[in-house]
Write an enzyme that holds these catalytic residues in place. Structure first.
Site, PDB file in Angstrom:
ATOM      1  N   GLU A 142      41.493  12.003   3.428  1.00  0.00           N
ATOM      2  CA  GLU A 142      40.778  12.860   4.388  1.00  0.00           C
ATOM      3  C   GLU A 142      40.265  14.086   3.644  1.00  0.00           C
ATOM      4  O   GLU A 142      41.016  14.773   2.934  1.00  0.00           O
ATOM      5  CB  GLU A 142      41.678  13.290   5.548  1.00  0.00           C
ATOM      6  CG  GLU A 142      40.861  14.109   6.553  1.00  0.00           C
ATOM      7  CD  GLU A 142      41.619  14.508   7.820  1.00  0.00           C
ATOM      8  OE1 GLU A 142      42.714  13.952   8.088  1.00  0.00           O
ATOM      9  OE2 GLU A 142      41.109  15.383   8.537  1.00  0.00           O
TER      10      GLU A 142
ATOM     11  N   ASP B 242      31.980  21.461   7.337  1.00  0.00           N
ATOM     12  CA  ASP B 242      31.344  22.756   7.613  1.00  0.00           C
ATOM     13  C   ASP B 242      29.829  22.670   7.515  1.00  0.00           C
ATOM     14  O   ASP B 242      29.307  22.321   6.459  1.00  0.00           O
ATOM     15  CB  ASP B 242      31.797  23.784   6.570  1.00  0.00           C
ATOM     16  CG  ASP B 242      33.181  24.292   6.883  1.00  0.00           C
ATOM     17  OD1 ASP B 242      33.557  24.263   8.069  1.00  0.00           O
ATOM     18  OD2 ASP B 242      33.879  24.721   5.952  1.00  0.00           O
TER      19      ASP B 242
ATOM     20  N   THR C 172      40.679  15.955  16.662  1.00  0.00           N
ATOM     21  CA  THR C 172      41.227  17.004  15.792  1.00  0.00           C
ATOM     22  C   THR C 172      41.237  18.305  16.603  1.00  0.00           C
ATOM     23  O   THR C 172      40.628  18.391  17.674  1.00  0.00           O
ATOM     24  CB  THR C 172      40.347  17.212  14.545  1.00  0.00           C
ATOM     25  OG1 THR C 172      39.102  17.771  14.959  1.00  0.00           O
ATOM     26  CG2 THR C 172      40.108  15.924  13.804  1.00  0.00           C
ATOM     27  N   LYS C 173      41.869  19.331  16.037  1.00  0.00           N
ATOM     28  CA  LYS C 173      41.941  20.620  16.725  1.00  0.00           C
ATOM     29  C   LYS C 173      40.531  21.144  17.018  1.00  0.00           C
ATOM     30  O   LYS C 173      40.213  21.568  18.128  1.00  0.00           O
ATOM     31  CB  LYS C 173      42.689  21.606  15.815  1.00  0.00           C
ATOM     32  CG  LYS C 173      42.809  22.988  16.378  1.00  0.00           C
ATOM     33  CD  LYS C 173      43.527  23.904  15.414  1.00  0.00           C
ATOM     34  CE  LYS C 173      43.370  25.353  15.871  1.00  0.00           C
ATOM     35  NZ  LYS C 173      43.596  26.299  14.814  1.00  0.00           N
TER      36      LYS C 173
HETATM   37  C1  LIG Z   1      35.230  22.990  10.484  1.00  0.00           C
HETATM   38  S1  LIG Z   1      36.735  22.787   9.661  1.00  0.00           S
HETATM   39  C2  LIG Z   1      37.311  21.247  10.326  1.00  0.00           C
HETATM   40  C3  LIG Z   1      38.794  21.057  10.153  1.00  0.00           C
HETATM   41  C4  LIG Z   1      39.368  19.745  10.670  1.00  0.00           C
HETATM   42  N1  LIG Z   1      38.821  18.592   9.960  1.00  0.00           N
HETATM   43  C5  LIG Z   1      39.157  19.605  12.147  1.00  0.00           C
HETATM   44  O1  LIG Z   1      38.321  18.767  12.548  1.00  0.00           O
HETATM   45  O2  LIG Z   1      39.829  20.314  12.921  1.00  0.00           O
HETATM   46  C6  LIG Z   1      36.200  22.325   8.005  1.00  0.00           C
HETATM   47  C7  LIG Z   1      37.314  22.193   6.975  1.00  0.00           C
HETATM   48  O3  LIG Z   1      36.737  21.699   5.776  1.00  0.00           O
HETATM   49  C8  LIG Z   1      37.201  22.462   4.682  1.00  0.00           C
HETATM   50  N2  LIG Z   1      36.142  22.346   3.647  1.00  0.00           N
HETATM   51  C9  LIG Z   1      34.939  22.976   3.608  1.00  0.00           C
HETATM   52  N3  LIG Z   1      34.227  22.554   2.541  1.00  0.00           N
HETATM   53  C10 LIG Z   1      35.002  21.640   1.905  1.00  0.00           C
HETATM   54  C11 LIG Z   1      34.833  20.847   0.734  1.00  0.00           C
HETATM   55  N4  LIG Z   1      33.724  20.911   0.003  1.00  0.00           N
HETATM   56  N5  LIG Z   1      35.829  20.012   0.370  1.00  0.00           N
HETATM   57  C12 LIG Z   1      36.977  19.940   1.101  1.00  0.00           C
HETATM   58  N6  LIG Z   1      37.198  20.673   2.205  1.00  0.00           N
HETATM   59  C13 LIG Z   1      36.223  21.503   2.619  1.00  0.00           C
HETATM   60  C14 LIG Z   1      37.441  23.854   5.241  1.00  0.00           C
HETATM   61  O4  LIG Z   1      38.369  24.580   4.458  1.00  0.00           O
HETATM   62  C15 LIG Z   1      37.996  23.509   6.622  1.00  0.00           C
HETATM   63  O5  LIG Z   1      39.390  23.307   6.572  1.00  0.00           O
END
Ligand SMILES: C[S@@+](CC[C@H](N)C(=O)[O-])C[C@H]1O[C@@H](n2cnc3c(N)ncnc32)[C@H](O)[C@@H]1O
Length: 347
Positions: free
Chosen positions: A44, A119, A191-192
């Site tokens: 993931e 993101d 997800t949250k």
């Molecule tokens: C909008 S949050 C979504 C979190 C979770 N997947 C959810 O649906 O509740 C985006 C997550 O992706 C991580 N993230 C952003 N860019 C990333 C990258 N290039 N590689 C891995 N994680 C990344 C951020 O730190 C954050 O935890």
């Protein structure tokens, strides 16, 4: 997850048990050795608070789950979750998803990849910085086993439109449905992040795509293999004093199709010796390392080596950084004779 106060020692044990200190492994990682057993390998990317991964790991004890996220606070939340639920089939690592795919996973090794609500960058109107790009999809497909799936979820309508364009214009993976995306996936626990949008009635876009059985993509790991630690030893005639006049600078190079940026940031002088430490940043594609190069002087010799600071991997960029400092040192101190140089010749 109820917040419990973690003692420093409990946290240290949890980190030791569940975190993948990925820079300290040989790449790609031998995941069977990490988990101590074979099993379908599932990844993931960007797991946020880690609830989705932990739930999957609990539901599928036969599979091995790895989560990667760029945020340490996300990683530490998942580590605590795995520990609390006593899940031995989950691990977390702090690094970007693209770099993880490039370096840590062999080709055709993953049984599933999940990217939930990646993101979107608020100011990136043309979506040039988001993770779902054509070359990323090709990389992702190369790491999937034939027949394995990737699931991408987003609530962001413009990002969804961008994902549609990227997926429809590539040939490595194909939708598991008759449509490019669906708005519900039976049996899925949100997800949250997703729950917040479902609560206000906002549609979610789920892309479930698979790699066809006959698909072969050749995209080997992109960081050059590590070799010897880069050391250069100079003989110093007459025990002369060696010094390096240092100016911060940036050098850009490319090697075997990969761009390298080496930034020499600052120099530190050891007060009671002539030893110096040069602080360096080496950026090799997606991989950035900050480390120190030590210039050590002792009777009749001057040794250039990697300092312990930052525990650098001896990649091509790191070796080039040592080479540049060696060359500069020799230009400024022409009396130096090269005794051994395991990086590359200066002339
Ligand atoms: C909008 S949050 C979504 C979190 C979770 N997947 C959810 O649906 O509740 C985006 C997550 O992706 C991580 N993230 C952003 N860019 C990333 C990258 N290039 N590689 C891995 N994680 C990344 C951020 O730190 C954050 O935890």
């Amino acid at each position: 997850m109820s917040e419990k106060i973690w003692s420093a020692s409990a946290l240290a044990r949890t980190i030791h048990e569940y975190e993948i200190r990925w820079t300290q492994y040989d790449w790609p990682i031998d995941w069977q050795a990490v988990f101590g057993r074979p099993g379908p390998l599932r990844l993931e990317i960007g797991f946020g608070n880690g609830s989705f991964l932990a739930e999957q790991a609990e539901k599928h004890p036969e599979a091995n789950y790895i989560g990667v996220d760029i945020s340490w606070s996300s990683v530490s939340r998942l580590l605590k979750r795995l520990h609390k639920s006593n899940l031995t089939n989950g691990r977390a690592a702090e690094l970007p998803g693209k770099l993880a795919l490039q370096t840590l996973f062999p080709q055709s090794s993953l049984d599933e990849i999940v990217i939930n609500h990646p993101d979107p960058w608020a100011k990136d109107k043309r979506f040039t910085k988001v993770i779902i790009q054509p070359e990323f999809v090709r990389l992702l497909a190369s790491r999937l086993q034939p027949g394995a799936r990737v699931t991408i979820a987003t609530d962001h309508v413009k990002y969804a439109a961008r994902i549609v364009r990227v997926l429809e214009n590539q040939q490595d993976i194909r939708s598991c449905f008759d449509t490019t995306f669906v708005h519900s996936l039976p049996g899925r626990t949100p997800t949250k992040y997703e729950q917040k949008f479902l609560d206000v009635g906002q549609p979610i876009y789920y892309f479930v795509w698979e790699k066809p059985e006959q698909c072969q993509i050749d995209l080997p790991t992109s960081i050059s293999p590590f070799g010897d630690m880069p050391n250069i030893l100079f003989k110093v005639p007459d025990n002369a004093e060696v010094s390096l006049e240092f100016e911060p600078c940036t050098i850009c190079e490319s090697h075997e199709g990969l761009d390298y940026v080496i930034k020499f940031l600052r120099a530190y002088q050891q007060t009671d010796h002539n030893n110096q430490l040069i602080e360096v940043l080496a950026i090799e594609g997606e991989f950035t390392q900050q480390f120190g190069i030590a210039i050590l002087q002792r009777e009749g010799e001057c040794l250039l080596k990697l300092a312990q600071v930052g525990h650098p991997r001896p990649t091509h960029g790191v070796k080039r950084a040592v080479w540049h400092i060696g060359k500069l040192l020799r230009q400024q101190n022409p009396e130096l004779e090269i005794h051994s140089n395991c990086v590359e010749p200066f002339d």
